[in-house]
Structure formats: C-alpha cells, structure tokens
Design a protein around this motif. Structure first.
Motif, PDB file in Angstrom:
ATOM      1  N   UNK A 255       0.853  -1.179   0.000  1.00  0.00           N
ATOM      2  CA  UNK A 255       0.000   0.000   0.000  1.00  0.00           C
ATOM      3  C   UNK A 255       0.884   1.221   0.000  1.00  0.00           C
ATOM      4  N   UNK A 256       0.700   2.062  -0.993  1.00  0.00           N
ATOM      5  CA  UNK A 256       1.492   3.285  -1.111  1.00  0.00           C
ATOM      6  C   UNK A 256       0.547   4.472  -1.188  1.00  0.00           C
ATOM      7  N   UNK A 257       1.013   5.580  -0.674  1.00  0.00           N
ATOM      8  CA  UNK A 257       0.214   6.800  -0.656  1.00  0.00           C
ATOM      9  C   UNK A 257       0.959   7.881  -1.425  1.00  0.00           C
ATOM     10  N   UNK A 258       0.256   8.576  -2.264  1.00  0.00           N
ATOM     11  CA  UNK A 258       0.788   9.744  -2.971  1.00  0.00           C
ATOM     12  C   UNK A 258      -0.191  10.879  -2.760  1.00  0.00           C
ATOM     13  N   UNK A 259       0.327  12.084  -2.675  1.00  0.00           N
ATOM     14  CA  UNK A 259      -0.548  13.246  -2.515  1.00  0.00           C
ATOM     15  C   UNK A 259       0.126  14.339  -1.726  1.00  0.00           C
ATOM     16  N   UNK A 260      -0.710  15.208  -1.186  1.00  0.00           N
ATOM     17  CA  UNK A 260      -0.212  16.346  -0.417  1.00  0.00           C
ATOM     18  C   UNK A 260      -0.622  16.189   1.041  1.00  0.00           C
ATOM     19  N   UNK A 261       0.022  16.966   1.897  1.00  0.00           N
ATOM     20  CA  UNK A 261      -0.301  16.904   3.320  1.00  0.00           C
ATOM     21  C   UNK A 261       0.529  17.888   4.114  1.00  0.00           C
ATOM     22  N   UNK A 262       0.771  17.520   5.353  1.00  0.00           N
ATOM     23  CA  UNK A 262       1.509  18.390   6.270  1.00  0.00           C
ATOM     24  C   UNK A 262       2.551  17.578   7.038  1.00  0.00           C
ATOM     25  N   UNK A 263       3.494  18.293   7.632  1.00  0.00           N
ATOM     26  CA  UNK A 263       4.515  17.660   8.455  1.00  0.00           C
ATOM     27  C   UNK A 263       4.820  18.538   9.668  1.00  0.00           C
ATOM     28  N   UNK A 264       5.337  17.898  10.724  1.00  0.00           N
ATOM     29  CA  UNK A 264       5.776  18.632  11.905  1.00  0.00           C
ATOM     30  C   UNK A 264       6.766  17.787  12.687  1.00  0.00           C
ATOM     31  N   UNK A 265       7.635  18.454  13.438  1.00  0.00           N
ATOM     32  CA  UNK A 265       8.539  17.762  14.357  1.00  0.00           C
ATOM     33  C   UNK A 265       7.776  17.609  15.665  1.00  0.00           C
ATOM     34  N   UNK A 266       7.628  16.370  16.117  1.00  0.00           N
ATOM     35  CA  UNK A 266       6.901  16.098  17.362  1.00  0.00           C
ATOM     36  C   UNK A 266       7.869  15.662  18.454  1.00  0.00           C
ATOM     37  N   UNK A 267       7.660  16.154  19.666  1.00  0.00           N
ATOM     38  CA  UNK A 267       8.492  15.677  20.773  1.00  0.00           C
ATOM     39  C   UNK A 267       8.155  14.213  21.059  1.00  0.00           C
ATOM     40  N   UNK A 268       9.022  13.514  21.745  1.00  0.00           N
ATOM     41  CA  UNK A 268       8.750  12.132  22.110  1.00  0.00           C
ATOM     42  C   UNK A 268       7.469  12.007  22.918  1.00  0.00           C
ATOM     43  N   UNK A 269       6.819  10.868  22.799  1.00  0.00           N
ATOM     44  CA  UNK A 269       5.559  10.629  23.497  1.00  0.00           C
ATOM     45  C   UNK A 269       5.778  10.627  25.001  1.00  0.00           C
ATOM     46  N   UNK A 270       6.784   9.902  25.457  1.00  0.00           N
ATOM     47  CA  UNK A 270       7.113   9.839  26.879  1.00  0.00           C
ATOM     48  C   UNK A 270       8.397  10.596  27.141  1.00  0.00           C
ATOM     49  N   UNK A 271       8.594  11.020  28.370  1.00  0.00           N
ATOM     50  CA  UNK A 271       9.810  11.730  28.748  1.00  0.00           C
ATOM     51  C   UNK A 271      11.023  10.872  28.385  1.00  0.00           C
ATOM     52  N   UNK A 272      11.969  11.467  27.706  1.00  0.00           N
ATOM     53  CA  UNK A 272      13.169  10.761  27.298  1.00  0.00           C
ATOM     54  C   UNK A 272      13.089  10.148  25.904  1.00  0.00           C
ATOM     55  N   UNK A 273      11.880  10.072  25.321  1.00  0.00           N
ATOM     56  CA  UNK A 273      11.753   9.565  23.955  1.00  0.00           C
ATOM     57  C   UNK A 273      12.290  10.610  22.980  1.00  0.00           C
ATOM     58  N   UNK A 274      12.931  10.174  21.894  1.00  0.00           N
ATOM     59  CA  UNK A 274      13.415  11.137  20.907  1.00  0.00           C
ATOM     60  C   UNK A 274      12.264  11.718  20.102  1.00  0.00           C
ATOM     61  N   UNK A 275      12.462  12.903  19.524  1.00  0.00           N
ATOM     62  CA  UNK A 275      11.430  13.492  18.671  1.00  0.00           C
ATOM     63  C   UNK A 275      11.288  12.691  17.377  1.00  0.00           C
ATOM     64  N   UNK A 276      10.186  12.887  16.675  1.00  0.00           N
ATOM     65  CA  UNK A 276       9.922  12.222  15.403  1.00  0.00           C
ATOM     66  C   UNK A 276       9.436  13.245  14.390  1.00  0.00           C
TER      67      UNK A 276
END
Length: 145
Positions: free
Chosen positions: A82-103
């Motif tokens: 399954x592949x997706x093509x199109x437009x959208x948005x992006x953002x840098x998110x902090x880790x979910x839990x304390x100490x998790x790296x951002x994504x």
C-alpha cells in the motif's frame, strides 16, 4: 542468583535500543537536535527495494509525497503493498514519553505516519520509517537529494 535491578534495567534498555536500531535498518539514532531547516527539501526513499518514494517537505509545513509505503505484504518478502501519494503536512513532534526522541510526523491525505531521525553514513541525517508491524523489522530510509 538474580542480577541486581540496575543491571537488569540497563540490559532491558540496551535490548530495546538495539531493536529500535534494527527497525530503522540498523542505523543508530541521530542523537542531535533536528531543525526545520534541515528537513525542508526533497527526500528520496530507498532500502531493500521497497521504498522508491519521494517526500518534498516545504518550509510552510506542507508536503507532497509520491509512493510513500504504509504497509507490507509479508515480512519475509518485504514488499510494500500500500502506497500513498498526494499532499499533506509535516511537523517535528516531541517524544511521546519523557526521554523519547522526537519524530517527524507526516499526514498524507488521510494517512498519518511517523519517521525516526537516524544517523546515516558520516553522521548525516536520515529519516527512517517503519513499514507495517514494527516486529517485522521492515523499514525505509529517506536521504536528502
């Protein structure tokens, strides 16, 4: 004799980290703060012939994607189905839990996904996506073009 708690904790953390590194194609975490300026531009995906995709990340946090894989048929064959093509948005998110790296969180149409920041050859920034079930270890690496 049971190992002391700190040893067991350290061993568990080491095992978790080694598993995470395997999910991003054996790459270690980037380990440095990632800025918007580092992400803006064209990214091309490659790894095990399953990720012939492109991502164009723009400074206004919009994106366009071509052939972004979001699922895998069979972990043994490692073929994205399954592949997706199109437009959208992006953002840098902090880790979910304390100490998790951002994504890097992407939304392409109605599909959302998160990519890890990994260190490539010479310490360069690589975007690493896990495809399908994380236990299958199928991933995709995106490098700037």
């Amino acid at each position: 004799m049971r190992p002391p708690f700190p040893f067991a904790t350290a061993l568990g953390c080491a095992l978790l980290l080694s598993g995470c590194a395997g999910l991003s194609g054996g790459l270690p975490p980037y380990g440095k703060p990632v800025t918007q300026a580092q992400l803006v531009g064209m990214w091309k995906g490659s790894w095990r012939n399953i990720c012939h995709a492109t991502l164009m990340l723009r400074s206004d946090h919009s994106l366009s994607a071509t052939g972004f894989p979001t699922d895998d048929d069979d972990a043994h064959r490692s073929e994205a189905i399954r592949r997706v093509s199109g437009t959208g948005t992006w953002m840098i998110s902090p880790g979910v839990d304390k100490g998790d790296p951002p994504t890097l969180d992407l939304t392409i149409g109605a599909t959302g996904d998160s990519l890890d920041f990994a260190a490539g050859h010479g310490g360069t920034l690589v975007l690493a996506a896990t495809i399908g079930d994380p236990d299958d270890g199928v991933g995709c690496r995106f490098t700037r073009t």
